[in-house]
Scaffold this motif. Structure first.
Motif, PDB file in Angstrom:
ATOM      1  N   PHE A 122      42.649  25.845 -22.485  1.00 11.51           N
ATOM      2  CA  PHE A 122      42.769  25.854 -21.028  1.00 11.51           C
ATOM      3  C   PHE A 122      44.231  26.048 -20.611  1.00 11.51           C
ATOM      4  O   PHE A 122      44.528  26.807 -19.672  1.00 11.51           O
ATOM      5  CB  PHE A 122      42.245  24.543 -20.436  1.00 11.51           C
ATOM      6  N   LEU A 123      45.145  25.360 -21.313  1.00 14.83           N
ATOM      7  CA  LEU A 123      46.565  25.466 -20.977  1.00 14.83           C
ATOM      8  C   LEU A 123      47.073  26.887 -21.194  1.00 14.83           C
ATOM      9  O   LEU A 123      47.762  27.451 -20.324  1.00 14.83           O
ATOM     10  CB  LEU A 123      47.356  24.480 -21.843  1.00 14.83           C
ATOM     11  N   VAL A 124      46.756  27.470 -22.342  1.00 13.03           N
ATOM     12  CA  VAL A 124      47.212  28.827 -22.640  1.00 13.03           C
ATOM     13  C   VAL A 124      46.648  29.814 -21.617  1.00 13.03           C
ATOM     14  O   VAL A 124      47.347  30.701 -21.124  1.00 13.03           O
ATOM     15  CB  VAL A 124      46.807  29.221 -24.075  1.00 13.03           C
ATOM     16  N   THR A 125      45.365  29.660 -21.289  1.00 11.76           N
ATOM     17  CA  THR A 125      44.731  30.591 -20.352  1.00 11.76           C
ATOM     18  C   THR A 125      45.345  30.487 -18.968  1.00 11.76           C
ATOM     19  O   THR A 125      45.613  31.504 -18.311  1.00 11.76           O
ATOM     20  CB  THR A 125      43.223  30.315 -20.277  1.00 11.76           C
ATOM     21  N   SER A 126      45.587  29.263 -18.484  1.00 11.20           N
ATOM     22  CA  SER A 126      46.157  29.104 -17.153  1.00 11.20           C
ATOM     23  C   SER A 126      47.599  29.600 -17.092  1.00 11.20           C
ATOM     24  O   SER A 126      48.076  30.006 -16.034  1.00 11.20           O
ATOM     25  CB  SER A 126      46.103  27.636 -16.722  1.00 11.20           C
ATOM     26  N   ALA A 127      48.300  29.592 -18.235  1.00 10.01           N
ATOM     27  CA  ALA A 127      49.704  30.008 -18.253  1.00 10.01           C
ATOM     28  C   ALA A 127      49.859  31.493 -18.543  1.00 10.01           C
ATOM     29  O   ALA A 127      50.590  32.196 -17.827  1.00 10.01           O
ATOM     30  CB  ALA A 127      50.476  29.188 -19.285  1.00 10.01           C
ATOM     31  N   VAL A 128      49.206  31.996 -19.597  1.00  9.53           N
ATOM     32  CA  VAL A 128      49.418  33.384 -20.032  1.00  9.53           C
ATOM     33  C   VAL A 128      48.102  34.144 -20.181  1.00  9.53           C
ATOM     34  O   VAL A 128      48.011  35.092 -20.964  1.00  9.53           O
ATOM     35  CB  VAL A 128      50.223  33.429 -21.352  1.00  9.53           C
ATOM     36  N   GLY A 129      47.085  33.735 -19.449  1.00  9.75           N
ATOM     37  CA  GLY A 129      45.831  34.474 -19.477  1.00  9.75           C
ATOM     38  C   GLY A 129      45.103  34.362 -20.809  1.00  9.75           C
ATOM     39  O   GLY A 129      45.189  33.348 -21.498  1.00  9.75           O
ATOM     40  N   ARG A 130      44.406  35.432 -21.188  1.00 14.51           N
ATOM     41  CA  ARG A 130      43.569  35.395 -22.390  1.00 14.51           C
ATOM     42  C   ARG A 130      44.371  35.784 -23.633  1.00 14.51           C
ATOM     43  O   ARG A 130      43.963  36.645 -24.418  1.00 14.51           O
ATOM     44  CB  ARG A 130      42.367  36.318 -22.208  1.00 14.51           C
ATOM     45  N   ALA A 131      45.507  35.108 -23.833  1.00 17.02           N
ATOM     46  CA  ALA A 131      46.331  35.401 -25.006  1.00 17.02           C
ATOM     47  C   ALA A 131      45.585  35.083 -26.290  1.00 17.02           C
ATOM     48  O   ALA A 131      45.738  35.773 -27.302  1.00 17.02           O
ATOM     49  CB  ALA A 131      47.638  34.614 -24.938  1.00 17.02           C
ATOM     50  N   TRP A 132      44.777  34.022 -26.275  1.00 17.73           N
ATOM     51  CA  TRP A 132      43.979  33.685 -27.457  1.00 17.73           C
ATOM     52  C   TRP A 132      43.035  34.833 -27.799  1.00 17.73           C
ATOM     53  O   TRP A 132      42.927  35.241 -28.956  1.00 17.73           O
ATOM     54  CB  TRP A 132      43.202  32.400 -27.212  1.00 17.73           C
ATOM     55  N   CYS A 133      42.366  35.375 -26.785  1.00 17.67           N
ATOM     56  CA  CYS A 133      41.418  36.463 -27.029  1.00 17.67           C
ATOM     57  C   CYS A 133      42.130  37.705 -27.550  1.00 17.67           C
ATOM     58  O   CYS A 133      41.605  38.412 -28.421  1.00 17.67           O
ATOM     59  CB  CYS A 133      40.667  36.802 -25.740  1.00 17.67           C
ATOM     60  N   LEU A 155      51.399  22.709 -11.215  1.00 20.45           N
ATOM     61  CA  LEU A 155      50.653  21.458 -11.314  1.00 20.45           C
ATOM     62  C   LEU A 155      49.569  21.555 -12.381  1.00 20.45           C
ATOM     63  O   LEU A 155      49.391  20.633 -13.193  1.00 20.45           O
ATOM     64  CB  LEU A 155      50.040  21.109  -9.957  1.00 20.45           C
ATOM     65  N   ARG A 156      48.863  22.686 -12.413  1.00 17.56           N
ATOM     66  CA  ARG A 156      47.773  22.832 -13.368  1.00 17.56           C
ATOM     67  C   ARG A 156      48.288  22.803 -14.804  1.00 17.56           C
ATOM     68  O   ARG A 156      47.764  22.075 -15.650  1.00 17.56           O
ATOM     69  CB  ARG A 156      47.015  24.134 -13.100  1.00 17.56           C
ATOM     70  N   THR A 157      49.322  23.579 -15.094  1.00 15.94           N
ATOM     71  CA  THR A 157      49.839  23.622 -16.465  1.00 15.94           C
ATOM     72  C   THR A 157      50.480  22.297 -16.858  1.00 15.94           C
ATOM     73  O   THR A 157      50.393  21.878 -18.009  1.00 15.94           O
ATOM     74  CB  THR A 157      50.853  24.766 -16.619  1.00 15.94           C
ATOM     75  N   ILE A 158      51.131  21.630 -15.918  1.00 11.33           N
ATOM     76  CA  ILE A 158      51.745  20.332 -16.220  1.00 11.33           C
ATOM     77  C   ILE A 158      50.678  19.300 -16.568  1.00 11.33           C
ATOM     78  O   ILE A 158      50.815  18.531 -17.527  1.00 11.33           O
ATOM     79  CB  ILE A 158      52.616  19.862 -15.038  1.00 11.33           C
ATOM     80  N   LEU A 159      49.592  19.273 -15.786  1.00 14.70           N
ATOM     81  CA  LEU A 159      48.513  18.321 -16.069  1.00 14.70           C
ATOM     82  C   LEU A 159      47.871  18.596 -17.422  1.00 14.70           C
ATOM     83  O   LEU A 159      47.610  17.668 -18.204  1.00 14.70           O
ATOM     84  CB  LEU A 159      47.466  18.378 -14.952  1.00 14.70           C
ATOM     85  N   TYR A 160      47.588  19.858 -17.704  1.00 14.33           N
ATOM     86  CA  TYR A 160      47.026  20.203 -19.006  1.00 14.33           C
ATOM     87  C   TYR A 160      47.951  19.771 -20.141  1.00 14.33           C
ATOM     88  O   TYR A 160      47.519  19.229 -21.159  1.00 14.33           O
ATOM     89  CB  TYR A 160      46.777  21.712 -19.096  1.00 14.33           C
ATOM     90  N   THR A 161      49.259  20.011 -19.963  1.00 18.29           N
ATOM     91  CA  THR A 161      50.226  19.653 -20.996  1.00 18.29           C
ATOM     92  C   THR A 161      50.270  18.146 -21.212  1.00 18.29           C
ATOM     93  O   THR A 161      50.310  17.659 -22.350  1.00 18.29           O
ATOM     94  CB  THR A 161      51.624  20.172 -20.626  1.00 18.29           C
ATOM     95  N   LEU A 162      50.272  17.385 -20.126  1.00 16.29           N
ATOM     96  CA  LEU A 162      50.319  15.929 -20.242  1.00 16.29           C
ATOM     97  C   LEU A 162      49.081  15.378 -20.932  1.00 16.29           C
ATOM     98  O   LEU A 162      49.176  14.497 -21.801  1.00 16.29           O
ATOM     99  CB  LEU A 162      50.480  15.303 -18.853  1.00 16.29           C
ATOM    100  N   VAL A 163      47.908  15.883 -20.561  1.00  9.81           N
ATOM    101  CA  VAL A 163      46.681  15.414 -21.200  1.00  9.81           C
ATOM    102  C   VAL A 163      46.671  15.789 -22.678  1.00  9.81           C
ATOM    103  O   VAL A 163      46.339  14.968 -23.549  1.00  9.81           O
ATOM    104  CB  VAL A 163      45.443  16.000 -20.482  1.00  9.81           C
ATOM    105  N   TRP A 164      47.041  17.041 -22.971  1.00  8.52           N
ATOM    106  CA  TRP A 164      47.068  17.506 -24.364  1.00  8.52           C
ATOM    107  C   TRP A 164      48.044  16.689 -25.201  1.00  8.52           C
ATOM    108  O   TRP A 164      47.712  16.230 -26.296  1.00  8.52           O
ATOM    109  CB  TRP A 164      47.456  18.987 -24.374  1.00  8.52           C
ATOM    110  N   ALA A 165      49.252  16.477 -24.676  1.00  8.08           N
ATOM    111  CA  ALA A 165      50.257  15.713 -25.408  1.00  8.08           C
ATOM    112  C   ALA A 165      49.851  14.246 -25.537  1.00  8.08           C
ATOM    113  O   ALA A 165      50.103  13.618 -26.576  1.00  8.08           O
ATOM    114  CB  ALA A 165      51.614  15.830 -24.710  1.00  8.08           C
ATOM    115  N   GLY A 166      49.226  13.691 -24.503  1.00  5.98           N
ATOM    116  CA  GLY A 166      48.792  12.298 -24.563  1.00  5.98           C
ATOM    117  C   GLY A 166      47.770  12.060 -25.662  1.00  5.98           C
ATOM    118  O   GLY A 166      47.849  11.079 -26.416  1.00  5.98           O
TER     119      GLY A 166
END
Length: 515
Positions: free
Chosen positions: A100-111, A370-381
């Motif tokens: 979710f974090l990667v997609t919200s930041a740099v789109g479908r980079a995983w794909c 806000l979206r990427t920060i929240l994803y990062t905090l949850v992921w890191a937590g």
């Protein structure tokens, strides 16, 4: 008289037939990045089961191993037991949030770069291109009648595809048993039936999905393109065609002077013309020259796309943001003397601002939302919590269950005896001696199967093999006076230098007064 079919009108197709895609080879920064990531991911997949990791004489020395027979998961120095499956669940949750974090930041980079479907499809496409030639040669071969040359190329291509698919399935089974041993068994025909069945299934899926279906998996089968819509917003980085710069297209005009690319139409009454304008007319009437975009409608971006889409039509479900269209367009822009990145990684918000003549957003502001920060905090937590749990977990575990039949036994001296089944799990890769004690019960004596009432004491000692669970019956005797059900706490303590202990709560049962 009209038939019901005539009244119903023309029949509509329920689906569109597949148009085979022949991606054209291209060179550029994003193509080289895909080469590098393909090499890294394939190396990790094929090489990892063969890496060794010394865990001592009592544990397997394979670095990454899913030991189903002994219900263990080994990853270098980390060992996960079945009762610790929450670590695996935590890793899966982190993977999902990370996506979710990667997609919200740099789109479908995983794909576009790391998805197994993308990596193996890319590998199969390169094999096909090496045998049949580039895009135009493949199209000619597709239309050519069957003959010795066409049959030889198709047999060679599909044969190599099958070899890659077999290697893929074969590599997967090595994660579940010792790789060198299992490889020898597979070659000699001595491996379990499950191993051959797994290789066959993964060979089939790799061959079909990576070689035959290709882009159809990304467009029709994969759920992620549908989910990504909720992850993206106007500030997410995507592969974007700059409409404000590219339109209107010139349909083949290779080079034009400055008059042919004026920023705005001088003659407000003139309709914008799209096509190949006459350079003579442009030179004669520069004040009436309509605005001409940088796009020359060469379709180079479409020819290199692995899913066959036209990025100029905007964001689409088939776009995996691999960046190959950027490389192709940059080559064309260089040939016609125009600035690069007519197609490039950008955001909808930036392109809207650029089209109005403003400055795009700073990259840090684009990422720190806000979206990427929240994803990062949850992921890191979650990650920090798992690391803390790993660092503080004990390597010994205790489980106690009371034998309910009989619930208690009255001994000859009037005391009451309860029986417990005690399981001690040794999570170290060496044997350990432990001591089992009891608290919460006064004047209690305990012994196990190896002792007797005469040798009873306040503790019981037990030897637990490496990476195993030792099971024993423990008998506890206490005076008959006391509560009918009394809380007790069992404690196991390792007697070696590393130490470690664990506890488990239970009950001591007595008959009611007068019985």
């Amino acid at each position: 008289m009209s038939s019901p079919d005539d009244l119903a009108g023309p029949k509509q197709k329920l689906f569109e037939a597949r148009t085979k895609i022949f991606p054209k080879a291209v060179d550029g920064s994003f193509r080289r990045l895909k080469w590098a990531l393909m090499a890294v991911t394939l190396t990790i997949y094929y090489v990892t089961p063969w890496l060794r990791w010394d865990r001592g004489p009592y544990a397997p020395d394979q670095a990454v191993l899913v030991d189903i027979a002994h219900r263990r998961f080994f990853m270098f120095s980390i060992e996960i037991w079945p009762h610790e499956f929450y670590y695996v669940a935590g890793l899966l949750i982190m993977a999902g949030i990370g996506l979710f974090l990667v997609t919200s930041a740099v789109g479908r980079a995983w794909c576009g770069y790391a998805c197994p479907q993308t990596v193996w499809t890319d590998l199969f496409v390169h094999v096909e291109r090496a045998i049949e030639g580039d895009r135009n040669a493949q199209i000619r071969l597709q239309k050519a009648p069957w003959g010795p040359a066409k049959i030889a190329k198709r047999v060679t291509k599909h044969g190599i595809w099958l070899l890659i698919a077999v290697a893929t399935g074969g590599a997967w089974i090595f994660y579940f048993d010792d790789a060198p041993t299992l490889f020898g068994q597979v070659v000699r025909g001595e491996a379990p039936i499950a191993a051959y069945a797994t290789i066959a299934i993964l060979t089939g899926t790799t061959y079909v999905l990576g070689g035959l279906m290709r882009e159809q998996v990304c467009v029709y089968m994969c759920p992620w393109p549908r989910i990504q819509g909720a992850m993206l917003d106007e500030k997410s980085l995507l592969v974007t065609y700059k409409y404000w710069r590219g339109e209107p297209r010139t349909h083949g005009l290779k080079r034009a002077g400055p008059a042919a690319r004026r920023p705005e139409v001088q003659d407000q009454g003139a309709e914008p013309q799209v096509g190949i304008p006459s350079l003579v007319a442009l030179a004669a009437n520069p004040e009436k020259t309509p605005r001409i975009g940088d796009c020359i409608d060469c379709n180079a971006c479409v020819a290199v796309c692995p899913t066959g889409i036209d990025i100029r039509n905007g964001s689409q479900i088939g776009c995996i943001t691999c960046g190959l269209c950027i490389d192709a367009c940059d080559q064309i822009m260089a040939k016609i003397g125009r600035p690069p990145r007519l197609i490039g990684y950008s955001t909808i918000a930036d392109e809207t601002i650029a089209g109005e003549g403003g400055e795009p957003m700073h990259p840090l502001r684009r990422l720190l939302r806000l979206r990427t920060i929240l994803y990062t905090l949850v992921w890191a937590g979650i990650g920090m919590g798992m690391l803390f749990a790993l660092g503080t977990r004990t390597r010994i575990d205790l489980s106690v269950s009371q034998t309910r039949n009989p619930l208690y036994v009255r001994l000859s001296d009037g005391s009451i005896r309860n029986t417990y089944t005690v399981k001690v799990r040794n999570m170290e890769n060496r044997p350990r001696e432990v001591e089992i004690g009891l608290s919460g019960l006064t004047r209690a004596a305990m012994w196990n199967d190896a002792g007797s009432r005469e040798t009873a004491g306040s503790t019981v000692r037990l030897k637990v093999p490496a990476d195993q669970v030792a099971r024993t019956r423990v008998f506890v005797a206490a005076p008959a006076q006391g509560p009918t059900r009394q809380d007790v706490t069992f404690t196991v303590r390792a007697l070696d230098q590393e130490g470690g202990q664990d506890t488990d709560e239970n009950f001591f049962e007595r008959p009611e007064t007068g019985q």
